[in-house]
Design a protein around this motif. Structure first.
Motif, PDB file in Angstrom:
ATOM      1  N   MET A 275       0.751  -0.987  -0.118  1.00 26.41           N
ATOM      2  CA  MET A 275       0.081   0.138   0.077  1.00 26.41           C
ATOM      3  C   MET A 275       0.887   1.349   0.157  1.00 26.41           C
ATOM      4  O   MET A 275       0.202   2.485  -0.077  1.00 26.41           O
ATOM      5  N   GLY A 276       2.111   1.151   0.389  1.00 30.30           N
ATOM      6  CA  GLY A 276       2.945   2.407   0.529  1.00 30.30           C
ATOM      7  C   GLY A 276       2.889   3.067   1.801  1.00 30.30           C
ATOM      8  O   GLY A 276       3.487   4.196   1.824  1.00 30.30           O
ATOM      9  N   MET A 277       2.342   2.003   2.950  1.00 31.21           N
ATOM     10  CA  MET A 277       2.302   2.745   4.077  1.00 31.21           C
ATOM     11  C   MET A 277       3.369   1.934   5.065  1.00 31.21           C
ATOM     12  O   MET A 277       3.291   2.092   6.379  1.00 31.21           O
ATOM     13  N   GLU A 278       4.197   1.422   4.690  1.00 33.19           N
ATOM     14  CA  GLU A 278       5.192   0.718   5.424  1.00 33.19           C
ATOM     15  C   GLU A 278       6.091   1.842   6.510  1.00 33.19           C
ATOM     16  O   GLU A 278       6.082   1.216   7.607  1.00 33.19           O
ATOM     17  N   PRO A 279       6.355   2.845   6.004  1.00 38.45           N
ATOM     18  CA  PRO A 279       6.903   3.847   6.943  1.00 38.45           C
ATOM     19  C   PRO A 279       6.094   4.218   8.001  1.00 38.45           C
ATOM     20  O   PRO A 279       6.588   4.119   9.308  1.00 38.45           O
ATOM     21  N   LEU A 280       4.747   4.413   7.845  1.00 38.40           N
ATOM     22  CA  LEU A 280       3.823   4.593   8.933  1.00 38.40           C
ATOM     23  C   LEU A 280       3.549   3.480   9.991  1.00 38.40           C
ATOM     24  O   LEU A 280       3.598   3.721  11.177  1.00 38.40           O
ATOM     25  N   VAL A 281       3.413   2.349   9.372  1.00 40.72           N
ATOM     26  CA  VAL A 281       3.281   1.169  10.237  1.00 40.72           C
ATOM     27  C   VAL A 281       4.440   1.049  11.250  1.00 40.72           C
ATOM     28  O   VAL A 281       4.524   0.916  12.271  1.00 40.72           O
ATOM     29  N   GLU A 282       5.958   0.971  10.327  1.00 41.95           N
ATOM     30  CA  GLU A 282       7.151   0.894  11.305  1.00 41.95           C
ATOM     31  C   GLU A 282       7.288   1.993  12.370  1.00 41.95           C
ATOM     32  O   GLU A 282       7.407   1.715  13.613  1.00 41.95           O
ATOM     33  N   ALA A 283       6.483   3.393  12.191  1.00 39.51           N
ATOM     34  CA  ALA A 283       6.575   4.404  13.195  1.00 39.51           C
ATOM     35  C   ALA A 283       5.605   4.059  14.112  1.00 39.51           C
ATOM     36  O   ALA A 283       5.831   4.310  15.392  1.00 39.51           O
ATOM     37  N   THR A 284       4.431   3.514  13.634  1.00 44.81           N
ATOM     38  CA  THR A 284       3.255   3.331  14.730  1.00 44.81           C
ATOM     39  C   THR A 284       3.851   2.182  15.797  1.00 44.81           C
ATOM     40  O   THR A 284       3.488   2.565  16.905  1.00 44.81           O
ATOM     41  N   LEU A 285       4.705   1.024  15.308  1.00 39.25           N
ATOM     42  CA  LEU A 285       4.721   0.012  16.213  1.00 39.25           C
ATOM     43  C   LEU A 285       5.940   0.671  17.062  1.00 39.25           C
ATOM     44  O   LEU A 285       5.997   0.089  18.328  1.00 39.25           O
ATOM     45  N   ASP A 286       6.825   1.482  16.643  1.00 39.35           N
ATOM     46  CA  ASP A 286       7.859   2.043  17.506  1.00 39.35           C
ATOM     47  C   ASP A 286       7.019   2.844  18.639  1.00 39.35           C
ATOM     48  O   ASP A 286       7.374   2.906  19.976  1.00 39.35           O
ATOM     49  N   PHE A 287       6.018   3.564  18.108  1.00 37.26           N
ATOM     50  CA  PHE A 287       5.151   4.590  18.934  1.00 37.26           C
ATOM     51  C   PHE A 287       4.608   3.760  20.020  1.00 37.26           C
ATOM     52  O   PHE A 287       4.406   4.344  21.184  1.00 37.26           O
ATOM     53  N   ILE A 288       4.064   2.662  19.717  1.00 35.78           N
ATOM     54  CA  ILE A 288       3.319   1.883  20.925  1.00 35.78           C
ATOM     55  C   ILE A 288       4.322   1.418  21.947  1.00 35.78           C
ATOM     56  O   ILE A 288       3.818   1.787  23.098  1.00 35.78           O
ATOM     57  N   GLU A 289       5.397   1.021  21.603  1.00 34.20           N
ATOM     58  CA  GLU A 289       6.095   0.750  22.774  1.00 34.20           C
ATOM     59  C   GLU A 289       6.941   2.032  23.178  1.00 34.20           C
ATOM     60  O   GLU A 289       6.957   2.046  24.671  1.00 34.20           O
ATOM     61  N   GLY A 290       7.296   2.951  22.473  1.00 34.96           N
ATOM     62  CA  GLY A 290       7.719   4.333  23.070  1.00 34.96           C
ATOM     63  C   GLY A 290       6.889   4.865  23.781  1.00 34.96           C
ATOM     64  O   GLY A 290       7.341   5.744  24.853  1.00 34.96           O
ATOM     65  N   SER A 291       5.543   4.861  23.797  1.00 32.18           N
ATOM     66  CA  SER A 291       4.538   5.430  24.469  1.00 32.18           C
ATOM     67  C   SER A 291       4.488   4.706  25.887  1.00 32.18           C
ATOM     68  O   SER A 291       3.712   5.471  27.009  1.00 32.18           O
ATOM     69  N   LYS A 292       5.138   3.669  26.182  1.00 31.70           N
ATOM     70  CA  LYS A 292       5.175   3.250  27.768  1.00 31.70           C
ATOM     71  C   LYS A 292       6.165   3.939  28.391  1.00 31.70           C
ATOM     72  O   LYS A 292       6.018   3.875  29.567  1.00 31.70           O
ATOM     73  N   ARG A 293       7.050   4.320  27.947  1.00 34.32           N
ATOM     74  CA  ARG A 293       8.206   5.097  28.631  1.00 34.32           C
ATOM     75  C   ARG A 293       8.363   6.415  28.263  1.00 34.32           C
ATOM     76  O   ARG A 293       9.388   6.629  27.214  1.00 34.32           O
ATOM     77  N   LEU A 294       7.662   7.310  28.313  1.00 39.54           N
ATOM     78  CA  LEU A 294       7.878   8.791  27.868  1.00 39.54           C
ATOM     79  C   LEU A 294       9.076   9.365  28.410  1.00 39.54           C
ATOM     80  O   LEU A 294       9.222   9.370  29.606  1.00 39.54           O
ATOM     81  N   PRO A 295       9.905   9.935  27.323  1.00 35.21           N
ATOM     82  CA  PRO A 295      11.228  10.533  27.861  1.00 35.21           C
ATOM     83  C   PRO A 295      11.127  11.724  28.644  1.00 35.21           C
ATOM     84  O   PRO A 295       9.986  12.391  28.333  1.00 35.21           O
ATOM     85  N   ASP A 296      11.830  12.050  29.352  1.00 33.83           N
ATOM     86  CA  ASP A 296      11.836  13.373  30.076  1.00 33.83           C
ATOM     87  C   ASP A 296      11.925  14.508  29.001  1.00 33.83           C
ATOM     88  O   ASP A 296      11.353  15.564  29.148  1.00 33.83           O
ATOM     89  N   GLU A 297      12.895  14.395  28.227  1.00 35.03           N
ATOM     90  CA  GLU A 297      12.773  15.092  27.015  1.00 35.03           C
ATOM     91  C   GLU A 297      12.623  14.544  25.675  1.00 35.03           C
ATOM     92  O   GLU A 297      13.333  13.649  25.525  1.00 35.03           O
ATOM     93  N   LEU A 298      11.905  15.150  24.762  1.00 36.20           N
ATOM     94  CA  LEU A 298      11.818  14.596  23.437  1.00 36.20           C
ATOM     95  C   LEU A 298      12.686  15.137  22.397  1.00 36.20           C
ATOM     96  O   LEU A 298      12.830  16.449  22.447  1.00 36.20           O
TER      97      LEU A 298
END
Length: 392
Positions: A275-298
C-alpha cells in the motif's frame, strides 16, 4: 517543526496516562506505573484527561489493580458509568441497524473501529469506548441501505457536525451522489456513518478488496463482518496519524491489536509495503512501545518515535481546537510528516487530491442547488468556489 501549542501537562501525568491507556500491562509496566502514580498528589488531572481522551475504562482498570494511595473509585465512578451507558446505547444501535438494514439486504459490509474492533481484539465486552458506528458497504448498495434505513425511522443528515435532517428526495439524492459518507441518526440517537471509502478520497484503501477480504465477527451473538486484520491495524495507524493522536482509545486499539494472537507481523508489513504505508506502520509500532516510557525530553528532530510522541503529548492540552491547530500543520499528504508514506503513495495521494478539487460536495450543492439536468456543470463551478473561498 514548531507547533502553536504550549506544553503544560506535567511529564509524570502524561507518562502515566500514555502507559495506562491500554488493555494490559506487563509486570515491568506495572512497576513503572506504580513509580509514576506514586509521584502524583491526587490523580485528578490524570483522571480528567483519561475521560477527555476516551481512555478512562483502561485507566480505571489499572488503577483498581495498582491501588495508588490517593485513589478512590468514587473519583471516576460517575464518568465511567456515563461512558458505559453510552457504549451500551451504541452497541444496541449497531445490532439493531445490522438486523434491520444490513442483514435483510445481504449487503456486503465491513464494520471498523468501535465495537467491531473491540469484539475482535479485547478480552472484555464494553472495555473499548464507542460513540458512533462506522461501516463500509459496496457503493452500489448504499442507496438501498439508506432507503431501508429511512423506512425503519433512521434519519439521513447532512453531516455529523450540523446534523440537519434531509427530507426532500432532491437533497437526499444529492447527498448520496456527492458525499462518500452517508450519515444516519438511529432511533436511539446514535450516529451511524455508512462509508463507500474509508480514507476520505485519498485512494489508499481499496474498498472492494476490503469487502472481499472482510473478517467474520460477532457482537453479542449477532454475526457481522469487520476489516481484515492487517488492514484494520494499518487503517487505525493511519487514522491516528491524520488526527494527530487526539484520542487515546486508538492507542489502546493499536496496543490490543499488536498483542492479539491474530497479529502477524510479516503479513502486516507486507500489506503495508504493497500500500505504500510501510513507513507509517514501522513508526506506529515503535510509537506503541515508546509511549510506555515517555522520555523526560523529546527529540523530535532526530527521532521519528519522539516526533509522534510530541504530537500525542501536545494533544493532551485540549480538545478539538488543539487537534485542529496541529492538523493545520499537516503536509501536502494530509499527514503530520511526509516520511509517513512512500514516495509512490505520496504521488497517488496528490493525484487523488487534485481530482478532488473538481469533485462536487454536498456543500457545493447546497450553495448552488442545481437541478439534475444541470449537475454536469459542477466540475466547472467547484474550482471557482474553492478559489473564491481561498481569497477571503
Amino acid at each position: 517543526m514548531t507547533y502553536p501549542i504550549t506544553r503544560t501537562v506535567p511529564h509524570d501525568v502524561a507518562a502515566a496516562l500514555l502507559l495506562l491507556s491500554r488493555q494490559r500491562l506487563s509486570e515491568d509496566d506495572k512497576g513503572h506505573a506504580r513509580t509514576l502514580l506514586g509521584k502524583l498528589d491526587d490523580g485528578h488531572q490524570l483522571i480528567d484527561l483519561a475521560h477527555q481522551k476516551l481512555s478512562l475504562p483502561f485507566v480505571a482498570r489499572h488503577l483498581d489493580a495498582l491501588k495508588p494511595d490517593w485513589y478512590h473509585p468514587s473519583q471516576l465512578r460517575d464518568r465511567l458509568n456515563e461512558m458505559t451507558l453510552l457504549g451500551l446505547r451504541v452497541s444496541g444501535a449497531q445490532m439493531n441497524f445490522h438486523r434491520k438494514c444490513i442483514a435483510p439486504l445481504k449487503v456486503q459490509h465491513s464494520y471498523f473501529k468501535g465495537l467491531a474492533l473491540g469484539a475482535q481484539y479485547y478480552d472484555q465486552n464494553g472495555l473499548r469506548p464507542a460513540r458512533d458506528v462506522d461501516l463500509i458497504v459496496d457503493r452500489k448498495q448504499i442507496r438501498a441501505v439508506i432507503d431501508r434505513a429511512r423506512e425503519q425511522n433512521y434519519a439521513l443528515i447532512d453531516n455529523a457536525r450540523t446534523q440537519r435532517i434531509l427530507t426532500s428526495e432532491r437533497d437526499i439524492d444529492a447527498a448520496l451522489r456527492y458525499e462518500r459518507v452517508a450519515n444516519l441518526i438511529s432511533p436511539e440517537g446514535v450516529l451511524i456513518e455508512v462509508h463507500e471509502e474509508i480514507d476520505k478520497h485519498q485512494g489508499i484503501f481499496y474498498g472492494p478488496k476490503i469487502l472481499w477480504q472482510a473478517e467474520a465477527v460477532s457482537i453479542k451473538t449477532v454475526p457481522m463482518h469487520s476489516l481484515p486484520h492487517a488492514v484494520h491495524f494499518i487503517y487505525v495507524a493511519y487514522h491516528c496519524a491524520r488526527h494527530v493522536w487526539s484520542a487515546l482509545h486508538w492507542l489502546a486499539d493499536l496496543d490490543a491489536m499488536r498483542n492479539h494472537p491474530s497479529f502477524d507481523h510479516d503479513t502486516v508489513m507486507r500489506t503495508a509495503q504493497d500500500m505504500g504505508m510501510e513507513p507509517l506502520v514501522e513508526a506506529t509500532l515503535d510509537f506503541i512501545e515508546g509511549s510506555k516510557r515517555l522520555p523526560d525530553e523529546l527529540d523530535p528532530g532526530n527521532s521519528r518515535t519522539d516526533a509522534l510522541l510530541e504530537l500525542c503529548v501536545l494533544n493532551l492540552e485540549g480538545g478539538s481546537s488543539v487537534e485542529h491547530a496541529l492538523r493545520a500543520q499537516h503536509t501536502k499528504y494530509a499527514l503530520p510528516f511526509d516520511w509517513l508514506v512512500s514516495p509512490r503513495l505520496g504521488r497517488k495521494i496528490l493525484r487523488n487530491r487534485l481530482r478532488g478539487r473538481f469533485r462536487p460536495s454536498f456543500k457545493d450543492y447546497e450553495a448552488v442547488p442545481l437541478p439534475p439536468a444541470l449537475r454536469h456543470i459542477y466540475p466547472v463551478i467547484v474550482p471557482v468556489r474553492k478559489l473564491m473561498r481561498g481569497r477571503r
